[in-house]
Scaffold this motif. Structure first.
Motif, PDB file in Angstrom:
ATOM      1  N   ALA A  47       0.941  -1.230   0.094  1.00 24.42           N
ATOM      2  CA  ALA A  47       0.130   0.108   0.020  1.00 24.42           C
ATOM      3  C   ALA A  47       0.801   1.365  -0.039  1.00 24.42           C
ATOM      4  CB  ALA A  47      -0.926   0.093   1.023  1.00 24.42           C
ATOM      5  N   VAL A  48       1.995   1.165   0.663  1.00 24.24           N
ATOM      6  CA  VAL A  48       2.852   2.354   0.518  1.00 24.24           C
ATOM      7  C   VAL A  48       3.790   2.461  -0.761  1.00 24.24           C
ATOM      8  CG1 VAL A  48       4.863   3.484   1.763  1.00 24.24           C
ATOM      9  CG2 VAL A  48       2.934   2.336   2.915  1.00 24.24           C
ATOM     10  N   PHE A  49       4.162   1.262  -1.247  1.00 25.95           N
ATOM     11  CA  PHE A  49       5.294   1.206  -2.126  1.00 25.95           C
ATOM     12  C   PHE A  49       4.619   1.463  -3.456  1.00 25.95           C
ATOM     13  CE2 PHE A  49       7.755  -0.614  -5.366  1.00 25.95           C
ATOM     14  CZ  PHE A  49       9.186  -0.237  -5.297  1.00 25.95           C
ATOM     15  N   HIS A  50       3.676   1.210  -3.713  1.00 33.69           N
ATOM     16  CA  HIS A  50       2.805   1.519  -4.949  1.00 33.69           C
ATOM     17  C   HIS A  50       1.913   2.454  -4.558  1.00 33.69           C
ATOM     18  CE1 HIS A  50       4.177  -2.174  -6.912  1.00 33.69           C
ATOM     19  NE2 HIS A  50       4.239  -2.668  -5.631  1.00 33.69           N
ATOM     20  N   ARG A  51       1.831   3.387  -3.791  1.00 29.77           N
ATOM     21  CA  ARG A  51       0.698   4.553  -3.747  1.00 29.77           C
ATOM     22  C   ARG A  51       0.943   5.621  -4.855  1.00 29.77           C
ATOM     23  NH1 ARG A  51       3.218   6.899   2.123  1.00 29.77           N
ATOM     24  NH2 ARG A  51       5.173   7.639   1.453  1.00 29.77           N
ATOM     25  N   LYS A  52       0.070   6.285  -5.050  1.00 29.44           N
ATOM     26  CA  LYS A  52       0.046   7.145  -6.212  1.00 29.44           C
ATOM     27  C   LYS A  52       1.249   8.431  -6.110  1.00 29.44           C
ATOM     28  CE  LYS A  52      -2.781  10.608  -8.585  1.00 29.44           C
ATOM     29  NZ  LYS A  52      -4.152  11.017  -8.809  1.00 29.44           N
ATOM     30  N   SER A  53       2.083   8.624  -6.932  1.00 35.47           N
ATOM     31  CA  SER A  53       3.049   9.497  -6.854  1.00 35.47           C
ATOM     32  C   SER A  53       2.620  10.806  -6.617  1.00 35.47           C
ATOM     33  CB  SER A  53       3.970   9.397  -8.071  1.00 35.47           C
ATOM     34  OG  SER A  53       4.525   8.139  -8.259  1.00 35.47           O
ATOM     35  N   ARG A  54       3.463  11.608  -5.406  1.00 37.43           N
ATOM     36  CA  ARG A  54       3.245  12.891  -5.304  1.00 37.43           C
ATOM     37  C   ARG A  54       4.534  13.653  -4.898  1.00 37.43           C
ATOM     38  NH1 ARG A  54      -1.234  11.884  -1.408  1.00 37.43           N
ATOM     39  NH2 ARG A  54      -3.282  12.193  -2.359  1.00 37.43           N
ATOM     40  N   PHE A  55       4.996  14.514  -6.116  1.00 41.51           N
ATOM     41  CA  PHE A  55       6.084  15.215  -5.956  1.00 41.51           C
ATOM     42  C   PHE A  55       5.702  16.760  -5.707  1.00 41.51           C
ATOM     43  CE2 PHE A  55       7.030  11.764  -9.041  1.00 41.51           C
ATOM     44  CZ  PHE A  55       7.639  11.076  -8.244  1.00 41.51           C
ATOM     45  N   LEU A  56       6.739  17.472  -5.124  1.00 40.53           N
ATOM     46  CA  LEU A  56       6.575  18.794  -4.523  1.00 40.53           C
ATOM     47  C   LEU A  56       7.150  19.558  -5.615  1.00 40.53           C
ATOM     48  CD1 LEU A  56       5.872  20.715  -2.440  1.00 40.53           C
ATOM     49  CD2 LEU A  56       8.143  20.722  -1.500  1.00 40.53           C
ATOM     50  N   GLU A  57       6.138  20.255  -6.546  1.00 41.69           N
ATOM     51  CA  GLU A  57       6.418  20.930  -7.628  1.00 41.69           C
ATOM     52  C   GLU A  57       7.232  22.175  -7.079  1.00 41.69           C
ATOM     53  OE1 GLU A  57       5.434  20.128 -10.567  1.00 41.69           O
ATOM     54  OE2 GLU A  57       4.440  18.440  -9.926  1.00 41.69           O
ATOM     55  N   PRO A  58       8.000  22.367  -8.363  1.00 39.11           N
ATOM     56  CA  PRO A  58       9.051  23.864  -8.017  1.00 39.11           C
ATOM     57  C   PRO A  58       8.324  24.918  -7.648  1.00 39.11           C
ATOM     58  CG  PRO A  58       9.660  22.554  -9.734  1.00 39.11           C
ATOM     59  CD  PRO A  58       8.401  21.914  -9.202  1.00 39.11           C
ATOM     60  N   ALA A  59       7.106  25.240  -8.147  1.00 36.34           N
ATOM     61  CA  ALA A  59       6.413  26.415  -7.726  1.00 36.34           C
ATOM     62  C   ALA A  59       5.806  26.579  -6.413  1.00 36.34           C
ATOM     63  CB  ALA A  59       5.094  26.602  -9.023  1.00 36.34           C
ATOM     64  N   ARG A  60       5.194  25.517  -5.886  1.00 40.63           N
ATOM     65  CA  ARG A  60       4.829  25.200  -4.637  1.00 40.63           C
ATOM     66  C   ARG A  60       6.028  25.392  -3.794  1.00 40.63           C
ATOM     67  NH1 ARG A  60       2.498  20.956  -1.592  1.00 40.63           N
ATOM     68  NH2 ARG A  60       2.635  19.435  -3.246  1.00 40.63           N
ATOM     69  N   PHE A  61       7.344  24.626  -3.969  1.00 39.25           N
ATOM     70  CA  PHE A  61       8.327  24.678  -3.276  1.00 39.25           C
ATOM     71  C   PHE A  61       8.795  26.007  -2.989  1.00 39.25           C
ATOM     72  CE2 PHE A  61      13.043  24.553  -2.857  1.00 39.25           C
ATOM     73  CZ  PHE A  61      13.081  23.366  -1.603  1.00 39.25           C
ATOM     74  N   ARG A  62       8.862  26.895  -4.176  1.00 38.15           N
ATOM     75  CA  ARG A  62       9.595  28.136  -4.180  1.00 38.15           C
ATOM     76  C   ARG A  62       8.548  28.947  -3.129  1.00 38.15           C
ATOM     77  NH1 ARG A  62       9.620  28.690  -8.941  1.00 38.15           N
ATOM     78  NH2 ARG A  62      11.677  28.565  -9.510  1.00 38.15           N
ATOM     79  N   ASP A  63       7.116  28.879  -3.191  1.00 35.08           N
ATOM     80  CA  ASP A  63       6.365  29.584  -2.307  1.00 35.08           C
ATOM     81  C   ASP A  63       6.606  29.261  -0.857  1.00 35.08           C
ATOM     82  OD1 ASP A  63       5.081  30.949  -4.270  1.00 35.08           O
ATOM     83  OD2 ASP A  63       3.309  29.483  -4.437  1.00 35.08           O
ATOM     84  N   ILE A  64       6.680  27.907  -0.484  1.00 37.70           N
ATOM     85  CA  ILE A  64       6.970  27.264   0.994  1.00 37.70           C
ATOM     86  C   ILE A  64       8.450  27.864   1.413  1.00 37.70           C
ATOM     87  CG2 ILE A  64       7.502  25.354   2.010  1.00 37.70           C
ATOM     88  CD1 ILE A  64       5.809  23.761   0.424  1.00 37.70           C
ATOM     89  N   ALA A  65       9.348  28.010   0.607  1.00 33.55           N
ATOM     90  CA  ALA A  65      10.713  28.604   0.576  1.00 33.55           C
ATOM     91  C   ALA A  65      10.862  29.905   1.185  1.00 33.55           C
ATOM     92  CB  ALA A  65      11.536  28.169  -0.387  1.00 33.55           C
ATOM     93  N   ALA A  66       9.803  30.641   0.587  1.00 36.73           N
ATOM     94  CA  ALA A  66       9.734  31.985   0.774  1.00 36.73           C
ATOM     95  C   ALA A  66       9.525  32.592   2.127  1.00 36.73           C
ATOM     96  CB  ALA A  66       8.958  32.789  -0.530  1.00 36.73           C
ATOM     97  N   GLN A  67       8.663  31.701   2.854  1.00 39.25           N
ATOM     98  CA  GLN A  67       7.989  31.929   4.025  1.00 39.25           C
ATOM     99  C   GLN A  67       8.871  31.226   5.030  1.00 39.25           C
ATOM    100  OE1 GLN A  67       3.796  32.318   5.066  1.00 39.25           O
ATOM    101  NE2 GLN A  67       3.231  31.814   3.079  1.00 39.25           N
ATOM    102  N   ARG A  94      18.382  24.527  -6.313  1.00 36.13           N
ATOM    103  CA  ARG A  94      18.809  25.796  -7.093  1.00 36.13           C
ATOM    104  C   ARG A  94      17.812  26.742  -6.293  1.00 36.13           C
ATOM    105  NH1 ARG A  94      23.333  24.671  -9.617  1.00 36.13           N
ATOM    106  NH2 ARG A  94      23.488  22.827 -10.724  1.00 36.13           N
ATOM    107  N   ILE A  95      16.399  26.318  -6.074  1.00 32.82           N
ATOM    108  CA  ILE A  95      15.612  27.175  -5.761  1.00 32.82           C
ATOM    109  C   ILE A  95      16.038  27.617  -4.173  1.00 32.82           C
ATOM    110  CG2 ILE A  95      13.417  27.443  -4.730  1.00 32.82           C
ATOM    111  CD1 ILE A  95      12.162  26.076  -7.276  1.00 32.82           C
ATOM    112  N   ALA A  96      16.473  26.579  -3.339  1.00 30.29           N
ATOM    113  CA  ALA A  96      16.994  26.771  -1.845  1.00 30.29           C
ATOM    114  C   ALA A  96      18.159  27.490  -1.883  1.00 30.29           C
ATOM    115  CB  ALA A  96      17.198  25.227  -1.588  1.00 30.29           C
ATOM    116  N   ALA A  97      19.130  27.323  -2.845  1.00 27.30           N
ATOM    117  CA  ALA A  97      20.439  27.795  -2.415  1.00 27.30           C
ATOM    118  C   ALA A  97      20.423  29.452  -2.147  1.00 27.30           C
ATOM    119  CB  ALA A  97      21.335  27.636  -3.870  1.00 27.30           C
ATOM    120  N   PRO A  98      19.730  30.350  -2.694  1.00 21.93           N
ATOM    121  CA  PRO A  98      20.091  31.618  -2.256  1.00 21.93           C
ATOM    122  C   PRO A  98      19.463  31.914  -0.810  1.00 21.93           C
ATOM    123  CG  PRO A  98      18.911  31.625  -4.498  1.00 21.93           C
ATOM    124  CD  PRO A  98      18.821  29.904  -3.869  1.00 21.93           C
ATOM    125  N   TYR A  99      18.840  31.304  -0.303  1.00 20.58           N
ATOM    126  CA  TYR A  99      18.269  31.438   0.879  1.00 20.58           C
ATOM    127  C   TYR A  99      19.490  31.250   2.082  1.00 20.58           C
ATOM    128  CZ  TYR A  99      13.569  31.904  -0.606  1.00 20.58           C
ATOM    129  OH  TYR A  99      12.313  32.270  -1.214  1.00 20.58           O
TER     130      TYR A  99
END
Length: 651
Positions: A47-67, A94-99
């Motif tokens: 149930a865990v190994f075959h669960r539907k893939s979810r990847f943190l998208e760069p746009a959402r990561f950028r918003d999270i990183a900003a805060q 590369r989004i995380a690096a400038p912080y």
């Protein structure tokens, strides 16, 4: 509670959980997948190994990183999954690096490292990578980590080391993480040689935690305590000899009874009487004469206010091995029995914490016991004076194996009001936040609550979330010493609670992970737009499952629109993916919803699979527009949170 009292409590909790620049640890999972199935890991569950893939998208990561990143002194880019399965990982770096977060790190199995990724690690200022490696020998490693290649991992780490040399960088440091189990006890010291061969400079170990259904109970190290103690001691000794590899976390030794325990030097607290040691060799007399030395690190203030339990921490070393760190107090009145030599009253002994002070070990490389220099002592509330404002003067004293004593520091404790300076047995909810790849928020990966504390995708206000009711409720429970169930045997504490049998009992988590699985594969308009047909597959590992369609409205709860019917065709592809689930071959479904049932307008529709235990998994969502009784448009929609909850974490 009055409004004024409530506001006072809110202010008090806010002081315990400050949210300013570089004050918190942020943990993210940028993926929910792993490329291998380790025998002791929950990814061994289908149930865990075959669960539907979810990847943190760069746009959402950028918003999270900003805060969050300006608030963080430490950021983990993974916590419970393999981050390198994300197709966006290099872009996220590369989004995380400038912080310029002081400590940017991640956990990985290292098998998906590429030269390009390794170069990005150096260029983006990653400070540490922690590589999971549960066998120092090929056969043990590949047995434990199913699907892994020992040779590939070693080659990847050597490639990273080569790129670091090319770019004239010491970073990132590589740390090897090993799960201690009976199968790898004999080779624990060999991890030092592996580290030297691949450029790793640190090793951390944690005892195996057995999950139900994975058949790993027989590997638990508590079933062979003497051998485990010997292996951990041999690992520390080999690290000392290497002069290049540091032990940064290690389980405490098990307490042993009888002769077996006495035979293990350093494996149990000594008797009060000092133990004689052979006379030092000529020329070593000056070193042997050295008294214990160390420091009281916390509380940092010399004068401390306390109303409850108070923890003192620090470190101590000696040429002739520190065997005890003791907390003493000055007598409170005439006639109180005191130690004849010190004139003080003994309160208790501190616990040694193995592998917790790598900084001390690095400063004193010539002292054999440097990896067990850290200590902790909790002064019980009952030892405080009864009267508010009364004083208690403490002396922390270290004693070595030949009986020499040295004072490490003093503290004056003032009895405070009941609501001042509480002892926090866990600080995770006060200075950490964990966000998984779906945006679900928890205080820490090991805070295994059934439902997330919140949802955060970077668009809201994190400071409001940090002060939200679920976080404050858990903080209040910790302040009041009312630990919830998930805290009692927290995995993060197993190394310090080795003599508590509860930490080694099989963890019943399989049912919580046996949530429904499936995909919405297609949504078609039929009958000239008068019907909408949803199709895909769904199943649950150990229970029946039904598929239902819901309409989500902003001003009301979800509205049930209908259940799916089994489709007549078989799903051989699903059966191959889930060979142990009998229902997989017949998991196809179809659901028909008429446009008349929807009515004209725009509709947010969600398809979910629900198990017998009412745990639900969202299979897909669509925005559907109906005009003049016919479907006009079918658009993709982001997954919606509408109070169904998530059970990817267990109680």
């Amino acid at each position: 509670m009055s409004v004024a009292d409530a506001r006072g409590e809110e202010s008090w909790l806010a002081q315990l959980a400050p949210l300013g620049p570089r004050q918190i640890t942020v943990l993210l999972d940028v993926s929910n997948k792993c490329n291998i199935r380790c025998r002791m890991c929950y990814f061994s569950y289908d149930a865990v190994f075959h669960r539907k893939s979810r990847f943190l998208e760069p746009a959402r990561f950028r918003d999270i990183a900003a805060q969050l990143f300006p608030l963080a002194h430490t950021v983990y880019l993974s916590a419970g999954s393999e981050p390198l399965t994300s197709p966006h990982f290099e872009e996220l770096l590369r989004i995380a690096a400038p912080y310029r977060v002081p400590d940017l790190k991640f956990l990985t199995n290292g098998l998906l490292l590429t030269p390009s990724l390794s170069r990005a690690l150096v260029e983006c200022g990653v400070r540490q990578i922690h590589v999971s490696m549960d066998g120092a020998r090929r056969e043990t490693y590949e047995w434990a980590r199913r699907g892994a290649s020992y040779d590939r991992l070693v080659a990847n780490l050597r490639e990273l080391e080569s790129i670091k040399r090319e770019l004239h960088s010491e970073l990132p440091w590589v740390q090897i993480n090993a799960t201690v189990m009976r199968r790898n006890l004999a080779e624990l010291p060999e991890f030092v040689d592996v580290a030297l061969g691949v450029g790793a400079t640190r090793i951390a170990c944690r005892h195996l935690m057995a999950y139900d259904g994975l058949e790993m109970e027989a590997e638990s190290p508590h079933l062979d305590k003497p051998a485990t103690n010997r292996a951990l001691r041999a690992l520390m000794q080999r690290a000392v000899e290497s002069k290049r590899v540091a032990i940064v976390n290690l389980p405490d030794p098990f307490a042993l009874d009888g002769a077996a325990g006495a035979a293990e030097a350093g494996d149990r607290e000594p008797d009060d009487a000092p133990t004689a040691r052979p006379a030092p060799e000529p020329g070593a007399l000056a070193l042997a004469a050295a008294r214990p030395f160390g420091h009281v690190d916390t509380p940092a203030e010399l004068h401390v206010r306390a109303a409850g339990d108070l923890e003192l921490t620090g470190w101590a070393l000696a040429r002739d091995e520190v065997v005890a760190v003791e907390c003493w107090r000055e007598p409170l009145g005439a006639g109180e029995p005191v130690d004849g030599e010190l004139g003080l009253v003994l309160l208790g002994r501190a616990r040694f914490l193995a592998g917790m002070r790598v900084d001390v070990a690095q400063r004193h490389p010539d002292i054999e016991q440097r990896y067990r220099s850290a200590w902790s002592y909790v002064l019980p509330r009952a030892e405080l004076p009864d009267v508010e404002g009364a004083l208690l003067r403490l002396h922390v004293i270290a004693r070595d194996r030949v009986g020499r004593r040295a004072e490490l520091g003093q503290r004056t404790v003032v009895r405070a009001r009941a609501d001042e300076q509480p002892y926090l047995y866990c600080r995770r909810p006060f200075d950490c936040v964990y966000i998984d790849s779906a945006g679900d928020v928890y205080p820490y990966p090991d805070c295994q609550s059934l439902d997330p504390f919140a949802h955060f995708d970077g668009s809201g206000d994190f400071k409001s979330l940090w002060r939200s009711a679920p976080f404050e409720s858990l903080r209040r429970a910790i302040v009041e010493n009312r630990p919830p169930k998930m805290c009692v045997t927290c995995p993060d504490r197993i190394n310090r609670n080795v003599d508590d049998q509860a930490f080694f009992e099989e963890r019943v988590v399989r049912a919580a992970y046996a949530r429904p699985l499936g995909f919405l594969e297609q949504v078609d308009a039929r009958d000239d737009g008068r019907a909408l047909v949803w199709s895909g597959w769904a199943l649950a590992p150990e229970q029946a499952v039904r598929v239902e369609l819901l309409r989500v409205r902003a001003d009301a709860g979800p509205e049930h629109l209908g259940f799916a019917e089994p489709a007549p065709h078989e799903r051989a592809d699903v059966a191959r993916a889930y060979p142990r689930i009998a229902a997989a071959r017949h998991s196809a479904f179809e659901l028909c919803c008429t446009s008349a049932r929807l009515g004209d307008g725009a509709h947010a529709l969600v398809l979910r699979a629900v198990g017998d235990d009412a745990v639900a998994t969202e299979l897909g969502a669509r925005e559907v527009t109906v005009r003049d009784g016919r479907v006009q448009a079918i658009g993709a929609a982001a997954p919606r949170g509408f109070g169904l909850g998530s059970r990817e974490r267990f109680v």
